[in-house]
Write a protein that holds these residues in place. Sequence first.
Motif, PDB file in Angstrom:
ATOM      1  N   LEU A   1      -4.494   1.969   5.276  1.00  0.00           N
ATOM      2  CA  LEU A   1      -3.627   1.967   4.091  1.00  0.00           C
ATOM      3  C   LEU A   1      -4.167   1.108   2.957  1.00  0.00           C
TER       4      LEU A   1
ATOM      5  N   ALA B   1      -2.476   0.829   9.550  1.00  0.00           N
ATOM      6  CA  ALA B   1      -2.450  -0.213   8.528  1.00  0.00           C
ATOM      7  C   ALA B   1      -3.841  -0.513   7.984  1.00  0.00           C
TER       8      ALA B   1
ATOM      9  N   VAL C   1      -3.822   0.774  -2.449  1.00  0.00           N
ATOM     10  CA  VAL C   1      -3.074   1.406  -1.376  1.00  0.00           C
ATOM     11  C   VAL C   1      -3.108   2.919  -1.576  1.00  0.00           C
TER      12      VAL C   1
ATOM     13  N   PHE D   1      -1.851  -4.395   3.746  1.00  0.00           N
ATOM     14  CA  PHE D   1      -1.526  -3.987   5.110  1.00  0.00           C
ATOM     15  C   PHE D   1      -2.670  -4.227   6.087  1.00  0.00           C
TER      16      PHE D   1
ATOM     17  N   ARG E   1       5.535   6.752   6.575  1.00  0.00           N
ATOM     18  CA  ARG E   1       6.765   5.956   6.713  1.00  0.00           C
ATOM     19  C   ARG E   1       7.714   6.461   7.794  1.00  0.00           C
TER      20      ARG E   1
ATOM     21  N   LEU F   1       6.413  -1.594   8.023  1.00  0.00           N
ATOM     22  CA  LEU F   1       5.745  -1.896   6.753  1.00  0.00           C
ATOM     23  C   LEU F   1       6.667  -2.686   5.823  1.00  0.00           C
TER      24      LEU F   1
ATOM     25  N   LEU G   1       0.630   6.557   2.594  1.00  0.00           N
ATOM     26  CA  LEU G   1       1.736   5.644   2.857  1.00  0.00           C
ATOM     27  C   LEU G   1       3.070   6.382   2.910  1.00  0.00           C
ATOM     28  N   SER G   2       3.313   7.279   1.974  1.00  0.00           N
ATOM     29  CA  SER G   2       4.586   8.000   1.949  1.00  0.00           C
ATOM     30  C   SER G   2       4.733   8.932   3.156  1.00  0.00           C
TER      31      SER G   2
END
Length: 96
Positions: A39, A36, A14, A43, A23, A81, A19-20
């Motif tokens: 990622l 997704a 990942v 996902f 969000r 997520l 990802l961070s």
Amino acid sequence: MDLTVCPPTETAQVDVELLSRARAVRLNVSGIHTLATQLGAGFSNLTPRRIRTLREAGLVAPVPGPWAMDWPELFVVGEVLDAHVALPMRQRRCID
């Protein structure tokens, strides 16, 4: 002849930074699906149908807002997520 058909068992990493950052973003179902796929592991199977299932299960809800009737609903990516990880997916069986 024996033929076994299964999804690959490889797991991709990942992208933690992506990802961070993702969000807090608000996207429609198509945008979440596209994100997704980028990622990586865990996902890649977050499809529009899966998001619909999460919504029907009451795990995610669209963001309220002054949207026009023909605009797509927006969801907070982090909530989708988290719900995707929290709700187990149906396991597919291998064909022997």
